[in-house]
Design an enzyme around this catalytic site. Structure first.
Site, PDB file in Angstrom:
ATOM      1  N   SER A   1       0.819  -1.218   0.000  1.00  0.00           N
ATOM      2  CA  SER A   1       0.000   0.000   0.000  1.00  0.00           C
ATOM      3  C   SER A   1       0.850   1.263   0.000  1.00  0.00           C
ATOM      4  O   SER A   1       1.733   1.431   0.849  1.00  0.00           O
ATOM      5  CB  SER A   1      -0.878  -0.019   1.254  1.00  0.00           C
ATOM      6  OG  SER A   1      -1.267   1.282   1.627  1.00  0.00           O
ATOM      7  N   GLY A   2       0.537   2.162  -0.911  1.00  0.00           N
ATOM      8  CA  GLY A   2       1.246   3.447  -0.948  1.00  0.00           C
ATOM      9  C   GLY A   2       1.033   4.237   0.328  1.00  0.00           C
ATOM     10  O   GLY A   2       1.975   4.793   0.896  1.00  0.00           O
ATOM     11  N   LEU A   3      -0.223   4.267   0.775  1.00  0.00           N
ATOM     12  CA  LEU A   3      -0.543   4.997   2.005  1.00  0.00           C
ATOM     13  C   LEU A   3       0.238   4.434   3.189  1.00  0.00           C
ATOM     14  O   LEU A   3       0.849   5.167   3.971  1.00  0.00           O
ATOM     15  CB  LEU A   3      -2.050   4.911   2.276  1.00  0.00           C
ATOM     16  CG  LEU A   3      -2.519   5.390   3.645  1.00  0.00           C
ATOM     17  CD1 LEU A   3      -2.284   6.884   3.807  1.00  0.00           C
ATOM     18  CD2 LEU A   3      -3.997   5.068   3.867  1.00  0.00           C
TER      19      LEU A   3
ATOM     20  N   ASP B   1       0.742  10.501   2.087  1.00  0.00           N
ATOM     21  CA  ASP B   1       0.438   9.772   0.850  1.00  0.00           C
ATOM     22  C   ASP B   1       0.182  10.788  -0.267  1.00  0.00           C
ATOM     23  O   ASP B   1      -0.933  10.934  -0.771  1.00  0.00           O
ATOM     24  CB  ASP B   1      -0.798   8.883   1.091  1.00  0.00           C
ATOM     25  CG  ASP B   1      -1.089   7.964  -0.086  1.00  0.00           C
ATOM     26  OD1 ASP B   1      -0.179   7.746  -0.916  1.00  0.00           O
ATOM     27  OD2 ASP B   1      -2.225   7.471  -0.178  1.00  0.00           O
TER      28      ASP B   1
ATOM     29  N   ASP C   1       1.134  -0.815  -5.086  1.00  0.00           N
ATOM     30  CA  ASP C   1       0.439   0.437  -5.337  1.00  0.00           C
ATOM     31  C   ASP C   1       1.447   1.397  -5.962  1.00  0.00           C
ATOM     32  O   ASP C   1       2.312   1.932  -5.273  1.00  0.00           O
ATOM     33  CB  ASP C   1      -0.075   0.976  -3.992  1.00  0.00           C
ATOM     34  CG  ASP C   1      -0.837   2.267  -4.133  1.00  0.00           C
ATOM     35  OD1 ASP C   1      -0.907   2.810  -5.256  1.00  0.00           O
ATOM     36  OD2 ASP C   1      -1.369   2.730  -3.112  1.00  0.00           O
TER      37      ASP C   1
ATOM     38  N   ASP D   1       0.849   4.264  -7.261  1.00  0.00           N
ATOM     39  CA  ASP D   1       0.286   5.625  -7.353  1.00  0.00           C
ATOM     40  C   ASP D   1       0.001   5.936  -8.839  1.00  0.00           C
ATOM     41  O   ASP D   1      -0.537   5.108  -9.539  1.00  0.00           O
ATOM     42  CB  ASP D   1       1.227   6.647  -6.694  1.00  0.00           C
ATOM     43  CG  ASP D   1       1.214   6.515  -5.172  1.00  0.00           C
ATOM     44  OD1 ASP D   1       0.226   5.966  -4.636  1.00  0.00           O
ATOM     45  OD2 ASP D   1       2.179   6.922  -4.520  1.00  0.00           O
TER      46      ASP D   1
ATOM     47  N   GLU E   1      -2.839   4.582 -10.922  1.00  0.00           N
ATOM     48  CA  GLU E   1      -4.109   5.310 -10.874  1.00  0.00           C
ATOM     49  C   GLU E   1      -4.048   6.519 -11.801  1.00  0.00           C
ATOM     50  O   GLU E   1      -2.964   7.077 -12.032  1.00  0.00           O
ATOM     51  CB  GLU E   1      -4.386   5.760  -9.429  1.00  0.00           C
ATOM     52  CG  GLU E   1      -3.356   6.730  -8.894  1.00  0.00           C
ATOM     53  CD  GLU E   1      -3.386   6.891  -7.361  1.00  0.00           C
ATOM     54  OE1 GLU E   1      -3.545   5.888  -6.645  1.00  0.00           O
ATOM     55  OE2 GLU E   1      -3.233   8.047  -6.909  1.00  0.00           O
TER      56      GLU E   1
ATOM     57  N   LYS F   1       0.220  13.111  -6.512  1.00  0.00           N
ATOM     58  CA  LYS F   1      -1.129  12.669  -6.129  1.00  0.00           C
ATOM     59  C   LYS F   1      -1.433  13.054  -4.687  1.00  0.00           C
ATOM     60  O   LYS F   1      -0.524  13.431  -3.932  1.00  0.00           O
ATOM     61  CB  LYS F   1      -1.284  11.153  -6.345  1.00  0.00           C
ATOM     62  CG  LYS F   1      -0.358  10.226  -5.594  1.00  0.00           C
ATOM     63  CD  LYS F   1      -0.690   9.874  -4.157  1.00  0.00           C
ATOM     64  CE  LYS F   1      -2.012   9.258  -3.871  1.00  0.00           C
ATOM     65  NZ  LYS F   1      -2.096   7.815  -4.118  1.00  0.00           N
TER      66      LYS F   1
ATOM     67  N   ASN G   1      -3.843  11.308  -1.425  1.00  0.00           N
ATOM     68  CA  ASN G   1      -4.656  10.152  -1.042  1.00  0.00           C
ATOM     69  C   ASN G   1      -6.120  10.408  -1.400  1.00  0.00           C
ATOM     70  O   ASN G   1      -6.646  11.494  -1.181  1.00  0.00           O
ATOM     71  CB  ASN G   1      -4.512   9.885   0.462  1.00  0.00           C
ATOM     72  CG  ASN G   1      -5.336   8.688   0.900  1.00  0.00           C
ATOM     73  OD1 ASN G   1      -6.512   8.810   1.195  1.00  0.00           O
ATOM     74  ND2 ASN G   1      -4.710   7.527   0.917  1.00  0.00           N
ATOM     75  N   SER G   2      -6.742   9.372  -1.927  1.00  0.00           N
ATOM     76  CA  SER G   2      -8.113   9.495  -2.451  1.00  0.00           C
ATOM     77  C   SER G   2      -9.101  10.016  -1.417  1.00  0.00           C
ATOM     78  O   SER G   2     -10.149  10.552  -1.782  1.00  0.00           O
ATOM     79  CB  SER G   2      -8.596   8.132  -2.943  1.00  0.00           C
ATOM     80  OG  SER G   2      -7.689   7.583  -3.849  1.00  0.00           O
TER      81      SER G   2
ATOM     82  N   ARG H   1      -6.124   1.772 -12.305  1.00  0.00           N
ATOM     83  CA  ARG H   1      -7.032   2.208 -11.244  1.00  0.00           C
ATOM     84  C   ARG H   1      -7.748   3.492 -11.656  1.00  0.00           C
ATOM     85  O   ARG H   1      -7.098   4.473 -12.036  1.00  0.00           O
ATOM     86  CB  ARG H   1      -6.230   2.403  -9.957  1.00  0.00           C
ATOM     87  CG  ARG H   1      -6.967   3.186  -8.890  1.00  0.00           C
ATOM     88  CD  ARG H   1      -6.227   3.044  -7.595  1.00  0.00           C
ATOM     89  NE  ARG H   1      -6.541   4.072  -6.645  1.00  0.00           N
ATOM     90  CZ  ARG H   1      -6.012   4.143  -5.428  1.00  0.00           C
ATOM     91  NH1 ARG H   1      -5.146   3.231  -5.040  1.00  0.00           N
ATOM     92  NH2 ARG H   1      -6.332   5.121  -4.606  1.00  0.00           N
TER      93      ARG H   1
ATOM     94  N   HIS I   1     -12.220   2.569  -7.764  1.00  0.00           N
ATOM     95  CA  HIS I   1     -12.128   3.048  -6.386  1.00  0.00           C
ATOM     96  C   HIS I   1     -13.335   3.919  -6.058  1.00  0.00           C
ATOM     97  O   HIS I   1     -13.855   4.625  -6.939  1.00  0.00           O
ATOM     98  CB  HIS I   1     -10.841   3.843  -6.192  1.00  0.00           C
ATOM     99  CG  HIS I   1     -10.313   3.801  -4.793  1.00  0.00           C
ATOM    100  ND1 HIS I   1     -10.624   2.798  -3.907  1.00  0.00           N
ATOM    101  CD2 HIS I   1      -9.478   4.635  -4.111  1.00  0.00           C
ATOM    102  CE1 HIS I   1     -10.011   3.013  -2.756  1.00  0.00           C
ATOM    103  NE2 HIS I   1      -9.315   4.124  -2.852  1.00  0.00           N
TER     104      HIS I   1
END
Ligand code: SPV
Ligand code: MG
Length: 294
Positions: free
Chosen positions: A38-40, A50, A77, A79, A106, A112, A114-115, A149, A180
């Protein structure tokens, strides 16, 4: 490489988050057959946000440790690929070299965010993002599962935009689509899956719609569920609890029963294997003594 452990198995696949070799090892011991780097969570464990604060080489280093320690298929991930098509293909090549099984990129813009932070999530231009996918595919062919993504729902665009992007990314060579969503129910994910009709396997990360039972995803013929950040969040809760108690109690007697034993630590890291290897490969003292005394 076990691509099918990432996506495309007949039954639902689960990938557990790992942010270092230890969390990956714990997930493996629990029975997970594949991991999500996971990137986060990796950023968090390095003390970064992130938001592309960690460099791609730092991520690759962590992934290598996860792969080496677990020997499990790892979906990384990636990103947005850390820049344009050129950065994305460099990342893909390096991840393949370091033994990753797949990478998800993504359709966000560099840097980026975080979403789930804020509401400014500009989407990449479709053609430009397809260029990133094509470059990655050309760089690593089928040696790395390529997951595209889609952030369209996160960014507040509708289902039509998400489906348009999914078709374009499939045509550009993606092996699977990660759709997502930041909603608290799975409704929009499930309607995407219905409309998409499995043109490519669908991957999801139900971080926000966590109440949905896995049976719903099975029924929708979703390929892969990513438990995206739960070891990192569990570690934060556990470490905060223990630190708070030690400071309050000015001692460690009270928390001993709540933490992993040292034997557990040695078992996780397979110290027994090292002992066996030493018995096999270390020269007996008498042998080296006799050589040095010649
Ligand atoms: C991550 O784990 O870094 C993800 C998934 O991108 S999520 O945090 O759920 O957006
Ligand atoms: Mg991420």
């Amino acid at each position: 490489m076990l691509r099918t452990e990432i996506c495309g198995k007949p039954d639902l696949t689960f990938l557990m988050e790992a942010h270092d070799a230890l969390s990956g090892t714990i997930a493996k011991r629990a029975g997970f057959k594949g991991l999500w780097a996971s990137g986060l969570s990796i950023a968090c464990s390095l003390g970064y946000r992130d938001a592309n604060e960690a460099s791609w080489t730092q991520i690759v280093e962590v992934v290598e440790r996860i792969v080496d320690a677990t020997e499990l298929p790892v979906l990384v991930d990636g990103d947005g690929g850390f820049g344009n098509f050129n950065n994305a293909r460099l990342l893909a090549r390096k991840l393949r070299q370091r033994g990753a099984a797949g990478v998800a990129i993504e359709d966000s813009c560099f840097p980026k965010m975080n979403s789930f932070v804020g509401d400014r999530h500009p989407l990449a231009d479709i053609d430009e993002f397809c260029g990133r996918l094509r470059a990655m595919k050309d760089a690593v062919a089928d040696d790395l599962v390529l997951v595209a993504r889609i952030e369209a729902l996160i960014a507040g665009h509708g289902m039509e935009e998400a489906l348009l992007r999914a078709s374009a990314y499939a045509a550009a060579g993606a092996d699977a689509i990660l759709i997502h969503s930041g909603k608290s129910t799975a409704d929009e994910i499930l309607s995407f899956a219905r409309a998409w009709r499995n043109c490519l396997p669908v991957v999801i990360a139900p971080t926000k719609y966590y109440r949905t039972p896995a049976s719903k995803y099975r029924d929708a013929r979703i390929s892969t569920v990513i438990w995206a950040n739960h070891s990192m969040r569990a570690a934060i809760a556990a470490m905060r609890h223990v630190c708070g108690r030690i400071i309050a109690e000015e001692g460690i007697a009270g928390i001993e029963k709540d933490i992993a034993t040292l034997d557990e630590v040695f078992d996780l890291l397979r110290y027994d294997e090292l002992a066996r290897a030493e018995a096999r490969y270390l020269r007996p003292p008498s042998c080296s003594d006799s050589i040095s005394s010649r």
